[in-house]
Design a protein around this motif. Structure first.
Motif, PDB file in Angstrom:
ATOM      1  N   ASP A 153       0.829  -1.214   0.000  1.00 13.89           N
ATOM      2  CA  ASP A 153       0.000   0.000   0.000  1.00 13.89           C
ATOM      3  C   ASP A 153       0.859   1.258   0.000  1.00 13.89           C
ATOM      4  O   ASP A 153       0.562   2.226  -0.704  1.00 13.89           O
ATOM      5  N   GLN A 165      -5.253  -4.579  -5.838  1.00 13.28           N
ATOM      6  CA  GLN A 165      -6.374  -4.106  -5.047  1.00 13.28           C
ATOM      7  C   GLN A 165      -6.987  -5.275  -4.276  1.00 13.28           C
ATOM      8  O   GLN A 165      -6.872  -6.433  -4.687  1.00 13.28           O
ATOM      9  N   ASP A 211       0.551  -5.313   2.767  1.00 11.55           N
ATOM     10  CA  ASP A 211      -0.705  -4.618   2.514  1.00 11.55           C
ATOM     11  C   ASP A 211      -1.575  -4.572   3.755  1.00 11.55           C
ATOM     12  O   ASP A 211      -1.625  -5.538   4.537  1.00 11.55           O
TER      13      ASP A 211
END
Length: 216
Positions: A153, A165, A211
């Motif tokens: 991220d 994503q 992430d």
């Protein structure tokens, strides 16, 4: 760390420093610093079981190598290290090249070499396995590589093409990435360490910190 290895009955693998404090690019690697850590570990009762010559050497100067360091310099110095290691610590496995990126990663027919890994894309002088290993004279005992699904991220703004994503986490492309790495590096293992083991010596869901949507 050595106490942890003792307590858990595990084995220790390290990566060697190969930096300006040790030698300049044109000067051959020397074992002055390596001898300190190998002898300390052995005297402590936890001999080093496996060693890589530097961490992610494919990034060259970005890894912290001496200024002007080239793949040819790396090949020279890895041979020197492995030769020294086999002469002085013959029970320690010679592992390498602990690389990530620089080699085309494909999922099915889709080339996603720009999608995976991430951090190495910021380095201008990245090179592949052939550049690091072709022509070396000291063989590997184990072939190693690093695997990350993409960029984290916090690197998404710098490497948007390398960031997955959350809704992509169950896609076939995302789930196939680990095998894509294995398919990419297996031929290099066959070429430079035929019949040897292939280890993933560094991994995570995303390079550069992980992430926020991944499992804690």
């Amino acid at each position: 760390m050595l106490d942890f290895v003792k307590a858990t009955g595990t084995r220790l693998m390290i990566s060697l420093a190969n930096c300006p404090g040790l030698h300049a690019a044109h000067e051959p690697w020397n074992p002055a610093e390596a001898e300190k850590i190998f002898s300390l570990s052995q005297d402590y009762g936890v001999p080093i079981a496996a060693a890589e010559f530097a961490n992610e050497p494919n990034m060259m100067e970005g890894t912290g190598f001496p200024k002007g360091y080239t793949p040819a310099d790396y090949r020279r110095d890895q041979d020197l290290f492995f030769r020294w290691l086999r002469a002085n610590y013959p029970d320690c496995l010679c592992v390498g090249p602990s690389s990530t990126g620089g080699d085309s990663i494909t999922v099915g027919r889709l080339d996603i070499s720009g999608k995976v890994g991430g951090v190495e894309q910021l380095m201008p002088d990245i090179c592949g396995c052939d550049a690091l290993l072709d022509g070396t004279t000291e063989p590997l005992d184990v072939f190693s590589y690093h695997y990350y699904n993409g960029a984290s991220d916090r690197l998404a703004s710098l490497l948007p093409e390398g960031h997955w994503q959350p809704e992509e986490a169950t896609s076939e492309a995302y789930l196939d990435t680990a095998m894509a790495f294995a398919r990419t590096y297996a031929p290099f293992r066959d070429k430079y360490c035929p019949g040897g083991a292939m280890w993933v010596t560094e991994s995570g869901d995303a390079g550069g910190g992980g992430d926020t949507w991944a499992a804690p």
